[in-house]
Design an enzyme around this catalytic site. Sequence first.
Site, short mmCIF file in Angstrom:
data_model
loop_
_atom_site.label_atom_id
_atom_site.label_comp_id
_atom_site.label_asym_id
_atom_site.label_seq_id
_atom_site.Cartn_x
_atom_site.Cartn_y
_atom_site.Cartn_z
N GLY A 10 38.95 41.03 27.97
CA GLY A 10 39.11 39.48 28.67
C GLY A 10 38.04 38.66 28.60
O GLY A 10 37.51 38.56 27.42
N GLY A 102 34.66 57.29 38.62
CA GLY A 102 34.60 58.72 38.51
C GLY A 102 34.13 59.20 37.27
O GLY A 102 33.21 60.47 37.22
N TYR A 145 45.45 40.58 45.57
CA TYR A 145 43.94 40.30 44.48
C TYR A 145 42.95 41.30 45.33
O TYR A 145 41.67 41.78 45.34
CB TYR A 145 43.89 39.53 43.83
CG TYR A 145 42.77 38.87 43.51
CD1 TYR A 145 42.45 39.91 41.52
CD2 TYR A 145 41.78 38.29 43.26
CE1 TYR A 145 41.35 39.66 41.33
CE2 TYR A 145 40.87 37.63 42.26
CZ TYR A 145 40.59 38.87 41.23
OH TYR A 145 39.40 38.53 40.40
#
Length: 326
Positions: A10, A102, A145
Amino acid sequence: MRVLITGAAGFLGSHLCDRFLAEGHSVVGLDNFVTGHPDNIAHLMSDVRFEFMRHNISTYTYVSGALDGVLHFASPASPIDYLELPIQTLKVGSLGTHNALGLAKAKNARFFLASTSEVYGDPLVHPQTEDYWGNVNPVGPRGVYDEAKRFSEAITMAYHTYHGVDTRIVRIFNTYGPRMRPRDGRVVSNFIVQALTNEPLTIYGDGSQTRSFCYVSDEVDGIYRLFMHGNHTPTNIGNPDEYTVRQLAELVVELTGTSAPIVHEPLPVDDPKVRKPDISKARATLGWQPTVHVRDGLALTIEYFRRLIGTPHMAPRVARERPAGL
Ligand code: UDP
């Protein structure tokens, strides 16, 4: 260090990969190319310290080897992207953040969350300080969002408090620069692309709404410092130099020398009326403040988009096909 960066292909993620590599670290870049693009990381593919994984962080994620940091930057980030991809936006902010946390916990790595000024919604406090709780419409079009990011902050704090994970949260304000997608719908890329292709510059509403624009190198520097030296409470990183959307349009017209006209289109639902970061915390704790004036940053961005003229990147936007499994 060896760090994992989600959303590596991105706009911000790819610049962050560059920065970590430039500082001598190794980077595992992860992206599923929903809104990212392979071109943004093509220059890194021959670097032995860069590994790439094509993967959706919203699904179970396994990364082999040790990690010192997990930086979660994957998410659609433009209003029209999260309107087109509402469920994916919710999933990457919630399930994606959970998976990334995690992973950080399993690897005993520092976790870094890319949060957003959108957690402040249409703010009733101006400029926005980190202790402001925000004014968000959970069921409006931007809610997917805003609420996903608010959840991501909450779960990051819970992992910090209950699992003792070393965490950071940055609230990123409007950022611009090379590698923005030309047709991603955000105001800086829209105005520049429109100016360069002689299409009318589209001001939504009367253009009196404000934003404060941070050049990407400043943003990435603030993020890097926060990762290295910050604490676990949210930190605004953005440029407090505030402009109306009309002023921005006029600046782009001036800097590009375009003869394209300015037109008005309806204001999107729940469009924040003002936005400007209070960066006292970043100044005090990180010694950070932006250094690139918007005129200089825009000139560099215009130069980048000029080079894309005539390439498929500049083609008009078409509705995206949902990638399988998302
Ligand atoms: N905007 C505009 N014309 C455009 C795109 C955006 O006037 O072609 C406005 C939009 O309504 C908002 C501001 O510019 O007030 C910033 O929009 P953007 O999509 O860049 O990001 P936001 O800050 O709203 O998340």
